[in-house]
Design a protein around this motif. Sequence first.
Motif, PDB file in Angstrom:
ATOM      1  N   TYR A  92       0.651  -1.245  -0.139  1.00 33.36           N
ATOM      2  CA  TYR A  92       0.011   0.063  -0.020  1.00 33.36           C
ATOM      3  C   TYR A  92       0.911   1.005  -0.006  1.00 33.36           C
ATOM      4  CZ  TYR A  92      -3.982  -3.398   1.965  1.00 33.36           C
ATOM      5  OH  TYR A  92      -5.110  -3.437   1.564  1.00 33.36           O
ATOM      6  N   GLN A  94       0.418   5.477   1.323  1.00 36.06           N
ATOM      7  CA  GLN A  94      -0.302   5.552   1.786  1.00 36.06           C
ATOM      8  C   GLN A  94       0.242   7.652   1.990  1.00 36.06           C
ATOM      9  OE1 GLN A  94      -0.320   5.846   6.679  1.00 36.06           O
ATOM     10  NE2 GLN A  94      -2.846   6.363   6.441  1.00 36.06           N
ATOM     11  N   LEU A 125      -4.824   4.413   2.865  1.00 41.49           N
ATOM     12  CA  LEU A 125      -4.295   3.333   2.478  1.00 41.49           C
ATOM     13  C   LEU A 125      -4.735   2.828   1.128  1.00 41.49           C
ATOM     14  CD1 LEU A 125      -4.704   1.368   5.800  1.00 41.49           C
ATOM     15  CD2 LEU A 125      -2.355   1.772   4.415  1.00 41.49           C
TER      16      LEU A 125
END
Lengths: 116, 111
Positions: free
Chosen positions: A35, A37, A43
């Motif tokens: 992921y 962010q 996310l």
Amino acid sequence: DAGITQSPRHKVTETGTPVTLRCHQTENHRYMYWYRQDPGHGLRLIHYSYGVKDTDKGEVSDGYSVSRSKTEDFLLTLESATSSQTSVYFCAISDSEGLYSNQPQHFGDGTRLSIL
Amino acid sequence: QQPVQSPQAVILREGEDAVINCSSSKALYSVHWYRQKHGEAPVFLMILLKGGEQKGHDKISASFNEKKQQSSLYLTASQLSYSGTYFCGTEESTSYGKLTFGQGTILTVHP
């Protein structure tokens, strides 16, 4: 705590250079995720893997590639880094069975990547 | 498609209750809830599965309305340690292991 190690933890690099982030797990979990962010976006899934050499794209996969040659390692590569890829990158693992996510995802501590 | 969380932020005093909502426009198989403190990794709180099964902490409760594709997280008798950003992650029925996270709800608990 789940055994997840991300490396490096911090990296500063220049636009156009290749970058590889590593996620290593000691839990023998089937699923692994990458992921990113960013403020205001939560996310966002880049790529994920459901087994050795089995990977699939997430919602923001452009500019990224992944490889998983062993159960314990999941590599994320930025072939030619751009400033828009400056972000915090999290790896996660899950022991889900079957096709669905019926087990928690456990996250690594993250890699802070800055591309100048 | 990203689920929508509400409210975006909430401020509480210790002992007060809060509800955080998560709504999707897609049919869902599961909803996950995570809490993230500043500068740290997200931490698992709860999973709610289609069909009613739940997995998670005893002190946190949640609901999942499959027909409305909505989930709510209930925080009762809040403590200072509850402060952080709460994310829901939704798994669509056709997503097979992939979660899509909401934008987060910032919870601040004051003494």
